[in-house]
Design an enzyme around this catalytic site. Structure first.
Site, PDB file in Angstrom:
ATOM      1  N   VAL A  11       0.927  -1.289   0.072  1.00  0.00           N
ATOM      2  CA  VAL A  11      -0.220  -0.047   0.106  1.00  0.00           C
ATOM      3  C   VAL A  11       0.813   1.291   0.134  1.00  0.00           C
ATOM      4  O   VAL A  11       1.597   1.448   1.128  1.00  0.00           O
ATOM      5  CB  VAL A  11      -0.884  -0.042   1.361  1.00  0.00           C
ATOM      6  CG1 VAL A  11      -1.920   1.213   1.199  1.00  0.00           C
ATOM      7  CG2 VAL A  11      -1.884  -1.155   1.339  1.00  0.00           C
ATOM      8  N   ASN A  45      20.220  -7.681 -14.399  1.00  0.00           N
ATOM      9  CA  ASN A  45      20.532  -8.691 -15.421  1.00  0.00           C
ATOM     10  C   ASN A  45      21.135  -8.151 -16.542  1.00  0.00           C
ATOM     11  O   ASN A  45      22.230  -7.249 -16.619  1.00  0.00           O
ATOM     12  CB  ASN A  45      18.998  -9.467 -15.765  1.00  0.00           C
ATOM     13  CG  ASN A  45      18.406 -10.080 -14.598  1.00  0.00           C
ATOM     14  OD1 ASN A  45      19.257 -10.466 -13.505  1.00  0.00           O
ATOM     15  ND2 ASN A  45      17.264 -10.275 -14.562  1.00  0.00           N
ATOM     16  N   GLY A  72       9.659   1.687   1.466  1.00  0.00           N
ATOM     17  CA  GLY A  72       9.469   2.330   2.545  1.00  0.00           C
ATOM     18  C   GLY A  72      10.403   3.319   2.975  1.00  0.00           C
ATOM     19  O   GLY A  72      11.646   3.230   2.556  1.00  0.00           O
TER      20      GLY A  72
END
Length: 590
Positions: A270, A473, A524
């Protein structure tokens, strides 16, 4: 003092002054005629990422004025997703695969690629990336040839036993096995598109991304330019824009996905997005205020769910003889956010809404919400449905209807990331037509490998508002630049995303700014490897503002896919009379 000694002292003073003058003036003059720095050595090292997994660091050494000098280094995040509840066998296999890949990457960096790039100028990014791409293609072809030869040898070995075993007993055994096909099994109620074969990262491919980015950083250092300006210079064909716009951060606030303790599985992240009316600094400060308020709201729930924790200061947990359980509601995940559990999809949204209201903010005006659904992790292939909540299964069509209800009920949600698997192309079309004018529908896992997207020149697989791109990658900086050009040309938004196994290298932020990404998804506001990137974003904002080169962020506009579909159906002569409309959410006051 004797005359000879005074004369010698005066000569030393004159030599000192001459040396100072030369350093101030003549050195700069002669440096214009010296050879430009060239790569003399690459050094690959095995290091650890932010969660303690092995990854790759690439150092670049250049010959500068006939002296070998270390210019810079970069650390590439590991490619694999982190599944907290993975089986030990799967974790062991993943760890072996990662170690093998890093070992191969080190061989490429320190040996073969080292020789290929020797004496090349680090500013020749396109030329170097082309060589890296050719080297990688050659390695892939060699591996395919090896597998083909190995398969032929195996077929030759088993050809004789196959003929001998064709006895009546063997045939009878075969019939018994065939008869099991008709037995009743768990079959999906409605056929769904099968999962595309997972294409594992090619062993050692992380070296390509590491070398390309390290060369870009070296080119920026040699030109005495910040990396984000160097990337913008490369993207715009060496024509540096006078002003630049910063990407809006998608800040992860909560994680309540498949590995969370509650029933909700659909919301892996969220996220909060500050409005365009605020600076990045103001937006992050606002989100921090919301996070603090939300922590305060969760604290009573945490104590109520664990009486032992509530009375821990009195020693009740110690007296019971049991260890007090950890405060699950306050656990920080590897994404740098709170991991918590909820029983309904509405609960986390109401929690954020309440936290905003308590500090005088309104969702949808002062801050927006985005949800990373990570739908590919939720499919139950035995039933052909998504498990959105524990025990609650929904077909792809039902999932689209659920998203429509959710967005209508909570219009402050302006972005859904991976709402469906990439295989559910028809449902991607449906959800874009229904919700495209109300929110962004972004593909992350649902998108293809970057190099494949560049080759195919087609982003509409599946149909979406844009992509979240991860640099890892075999991706090169040139690939990334070319992909963003394609996205810009097809009216798709570009978001640069931070992978699960992040490192402390903050180059991703420079890439996002230089490429002109609309959003940047960093996780976060906790954990050092993620906070360092937010700090870099703040530093770039301050630098651009100081130099008068900071342009205000573009408004958040959504494309009405339904009108685009109608437009495509019209004859070419009538298409110019009907252009698809863009829809804007409400704007916040600065």
């Amino acid at each position: 003092m004797e005359p000879g000694g005074e004369r010698e002292q005066q000569q030393r003073e004159l030599r000192r002054q001459a040396a100072e003058y030369y350093q101030r003036h003549e050195a700069n003059y002669f440096s214009k005629y010296s050879k430009p720095p060239v790569i003399c050595k690459l050094v690959g090292k095995k290091v650890l990422d932010g969660v303690g997994r092995p990854t790759l660091e690439v150092e670049v050494f250049c010959t500068v004025k006939n002296n070998e000098k270390r210019i810079c280094s970069t650390v590439i995040p590991s490619h694999a997703d982190i599944f907290e509840n993975a089986l030990p066998e799967a974790s062991d296999a993943d760890e072996k695969e990662r170690n093998d890949s890093i070992k191969t990457a080190l061989e490429w960096v320190n040996e073969s690629v080292n020789a290929i790039l020797k004496d090349m100028q680090p500013t020749d990014q396109c030329k170097i990336d082309k060589l890296l791409g050719e080297y990688f293609t050659k390695k892939v072809e060699e591996e395919e040839e090896r597998k083909k030869t190995e398969k032929q040898e195996q077929e030759t070995e088993i050809s004789i036993p196959t003929c001998v075993s064709s006895s009546p007993a063997a045939v009878q055994a075969g019939k018994k096995k065939a008869s099991k096909i008709g037995m009743k099994t768990s079959v999906a109620e409605k056929p769904i598109p099968p999962m595309e074969p997972i294409e594992p990262p090619f062993c050692g491919s992380i070296a390509i991304a590491g070398i390309s980015l390290a060369v870009a950083k070296t080119g920026a250092t040699v030109n005495h330019t910040p990396l984000y300006l160097h990337i913008a210079w490369l993207k715009h064909d060496q024509d540096l824009p006078k002003e630049m716009t910063l990407p809006r951060p998608m800040v992860t606030l909560l994680s309540c996905g498949k590995s969370s303790p509650g029933k909700v599985k659909l919301m892996k992240e969220v996220m909060l997005i500050p409005p365009t009316g605020l600076t990045v600094k103001q937006g992050i400060e606002r989100i921090l205020d919301i996070q603090k308020e939300m922590m305060w709201l969760l604290e009573p729930a945490c104590k109520a769910s664990s009486p032992q924790l509530a009375d821990s200061k009195k020693g009740s947990a110690r007296n019971t003889g049991k260890k007090a359980p950890p405060p699950v509601l306050k656990r920080i995940s590897h994404l740098g956010c709170l991991t918590t559990g909820f029983d309904t999809l509405e609960q986390p949204l109401v929690l954020v809404q309440t936290a905003c209201r308590n500090i005088g903010l309104e969702l949808g005006i002062d801050v927006y919400v985005a949800i990373n659904c990570a739908a590919h992790e939720l499919m139950d292939y035995t039933k052909g449905k998504y498990e959105t909540l524990t025990g609650t299964l929904k077909s792809p069509e039902e999932l689209v209807d659920m998203y429509v209800d959710l967005i209508n009920k909570y219009p402050f949600i302006i972005a859904l990331v991976d709402p469906l698997r990439k295989e559910d192309c028809q449902q991607w079309n449906n959800i874009c037509n229904v919700l495209g004018s109300k929110c962004y529908l972004i593909a992350e896992n649902a998108s293809k490998i970057i190099s494949n997207l560049v080759i195919n020149q087609n982003i509409q697989v599946p149909k979406c508002s844009g992509l979240i791109v991860q640099y890892t990658n075999q991706t090169t900086v040139t690939d990334l630049i070319e992909l963003t050009r394609i996205l810009d040309g097809q009216r798709h938004i570009t978001t640069l995303g931070s992978p699960d196994g992040e490192s402390s290298d903050d180059s991703l932020v420079d890439l996002a700014v230089g490429l002109g990404a609309r959003f940047i998804k960093l996780g976060g506001l906790s954990r050092g490897e993620r906070v360092t990137k937010y700090n870099r974003l703040l530093a770039i904002e301050e630098e651009l503002a100081k130099n008068g080169a900071l342009r205000s962020a573009e408004y958040l506009e959504f494309v009405d896919f339904a009108e685009e579909t109608e437009l495509d159906a019209l004859p070419p002569t009538e298409q110019g009379q009907m252009l698809p409309q863009s829809v804007q959410p409400p704007l916040a006051e600065g």
